[in-house]
Design a protein around this motif. Sequence first.
Motif, PDB file in Angstrom:
ATOM      1  N   GLU A 146       0.805  -1.223   0.000  1.00  0.00           N
ATOM      2  CA  GLU A 146       0.000   0.000   0.000  1.00  0.00           C
ATOM      3  C   GLU A 146       0.844   1.282   0.000  1.00  0.00           C
ATOM      4  N   ASP A 181      -2.613  -0.851  -3.209  1.00  0.00           N
ATOM      5  CA  ASP A 181      -3.917  -0.412  -2.728  1.00  0.00           C
ATOM      6  C   ASP A 181      -4.397   0.692  -3.666  1.00  0.00           C
ATOM      7  N   ARG A 202      -2.466  -6.998  -5.126  1.00  0.00           N
ATOM      8  CA  ARG A 202      -3.118  -5.798  -4.604  1.00  0.00           C
ATOM      9  C   ARG A 202      -4.110  -6.235  -3.533  1.00  0.00           C
ATOM     10  N   ASP A 203      -4.686  -5.237  -2.849  1.00  0.00           N
ATOM     11  CA  ASP A 203      -5.765  -5.554  -1.920  1.00  0.00           C
ATOM     12  C   ASP A 203      -7.015  -4.797  -2.340  1.00  0.00           C
ATOM     13  N   SER A 255     -12.685  -0.518   4.985  1.00  0.00           N
ATOM     14  CA  SER A 255     -11.394  -0.257   5.623  1.00  0.00           C
ATOM     15  C   SER A 255     -11.516   0.624   6.859  1.00  0.00           C
TER      16      SER A 255
END
Length: 792
Positions: A146, A181, A202-203, A255
Amino acid sequence: MAKLPVKALAIVLLTLVILAIAIVLTLKPATKTTALPAVPNKTMIILWVTPFGGTSNYTLPQWAIPGVVVWYQCDNPGASVALVSQQMRLIQMYLSENKTVFINLMCELPTEWRGLLNYINVPTYIIQDLMNIDPGGRGLYIGFSEERTCVENPVCRSTMVNIYRELKALFPEAGFFYYADGDNITDVLILAKEANLTIVGRDNYDYYYVNGTVIVPSYVISDLIYLERNGYNGSLLMGELGLRVCDQYAYIQASQNPYIGPRNCTAPAIYESQILKQYISKVHPTYVGIWAWNGPPFGIVDNPLMIRVLSQFAEAPKPRLIKPPGNIINVTFWGGWNIQGVISLIVNYTLHTGNYISYSIMPTIGTMPNETYILTKARVRELPNVMQVNGGPSLLALPLLGAALLNFTPTLSNVAGSAMVINGGVSNVMLANTFNTTMLALPITVYRGGLLFINVNLLREYGLPIPGTITQLINDTQMLANYGFTCIWVIPGADYGQDQVDLWQSIFLSLASEKYGPAWASRLMNELMYGVLDPSNSTVMNLINETNNYYLLITKYDCPGWQSMNWAEAAAMLLQGAAVFQVSGSELIDYALTQGVMIYPAAPQYLNNTNINVMFEPFPGTGGVYVLSAESVAVPIHGNATTRLSREFAEFWSSYKGELAWSSAGGCLTWFNSTSVYAYPTQQYICKDLVNIPSYDFAVSLSHGGLFPDSYSYLSTQLVNLQERGMGYLGNFSESLLTFEKITYSGWVNASRIGLSYLGYDCIPFANYLPPWINPRTCRLQQYSPWWISGG
């Protein structure tokens, strides 16, 4: 607008009510556990273990891969030591369970998320901790996540690439990863290719909710497919799947920390199942990271239903051993306080050659523990491919045990002869590793022995001068004693006698220099090194007696408890102001830096600076003699299948570039014109003297290579006995010097039998002194009887 008939209006209203109810029922998340559909496939599950608490249970399910989050404060890494230490213990625990461990390095600020930072770093202490856990990185995957702003900034991305390359050099058996991210996926791929990452991905925390299902956006799937099709098929990572563990609306702003919906622990488990199915069916990442095992509100340790779901998707972890692409050389380093030098050297060598270093760092502090370790390994033929040694006669112990060392004489012209100007004192650095033309080691740095370290605060408080002569030193000592101080000197006794030998040698050189000049003083010390100093000479005997008396006077003011004190404990007392004087080599300057203390030379420009607490100078009276501690690198031959590569590494280490990488505040490069590169004021003084003091005014530090191990052990034991027993032991000590000389002389006799008869190269002896068994015209052995046989 026309009005509708009443009946028609009623029908419309009824229809709308039914539709509304249907919509609500459809959109309302499940409120009780329902049977989960069959899972079409599986993936390896990483559980991120955070340093943010939330549990005392760090035992993960067997099907999970531990992912340890190492969070540190970018702008003040020292503030994060406690958090980092906690996570390092977890890494060690999981590795001890034979698990693969992912390490997520998070460089953040307390008030700013890492994805907004345009810089990145990794503190040395974190690297050192990882090196202590596993020097090769076996079983580890190390990476960042990220770092959006950094990855999209070419300058910062280049810094990150270099960090990955350096980590790869240090941990050749580790894998490396990055997950994004929302970063520009093209930039992510550039990073992955330039850094040669093992795993990339990636997330995602952005979801839609449609017809009872939480949907992963198509752009997230597209990013993963892009990476998969560009070289990461089979090594794709969905970095984070995180949901608030008991929030009915966990998919909304997923998140964010605050709960949005009512408490519901079943709903997130169902969402988790829905999301995993989409990833597996559409792109099938090799790994999926779950944020997180612990730490509210995401810690699944608080939701057994989510753990159950993950167990159904979890593929058994597969250990993946990373084979370094280059050759591996086994190296043993000593001196844990120069960890930055270890890191810098390995990184520079690996990036320069493509080969890798498998290394160990001896935990001991002090010369004799290291030499004892080496001799023990030599006896059982378990020496490393490359190892640190001290230049001087102590090197001969290895070939005398049958542990042959590589002869560097054929490569001397490549490494030293034409590149290091063999001139002035620098020549002695080379000669200290050479025996009758056979060069058994290459120098890597030079420390100066016989320095007096002074905590100047008490001297200032009582108006006492920095001592310039041994008489002034004794006066300062006695004045402080008169003021009631009992811990004036710190001379530890649990350090193999190293400090006693350093003190005795310094006093002897001081008295000899003040009376007869530095050239004669260094000659006497070299006679002692060869075991031929003649006490039957009245001048020599008077010097020895005076040295012994001063030794007893100074050791009288040693700190209480000195017998059980080691070198590091003694140095700490000096640095903290609990003691005033200590004799040591310039390696103490390096150690002080690891304790956050910068030591300065006792030079005019620093004397009145009250912010400086600790200074050093050559032991009073010895400024004209350079006591040499030549830290060097040797290559054992027996059982070394990588002799050629080991030679190349040793040559690199001893090269200008290698020595510069290894250089520390207390050490000097052996390159003649290298004083211009020194960054510390300590080096400017120590290293200029190395160049400017005449070559005949040198002596090898007796505690750092200047004696055979058995003769050193005997002398140090006798000096500790002298300190413990005082004046009553003087007669015994004087007699013991004869035994000491016999042991030393016998060592040289044995060395001469294998062609290593003096310290020097082709009739150029160390410090311009040839032992009496060498003919000065032919530099060959000649008949000689020592003074105790010939009568002086």
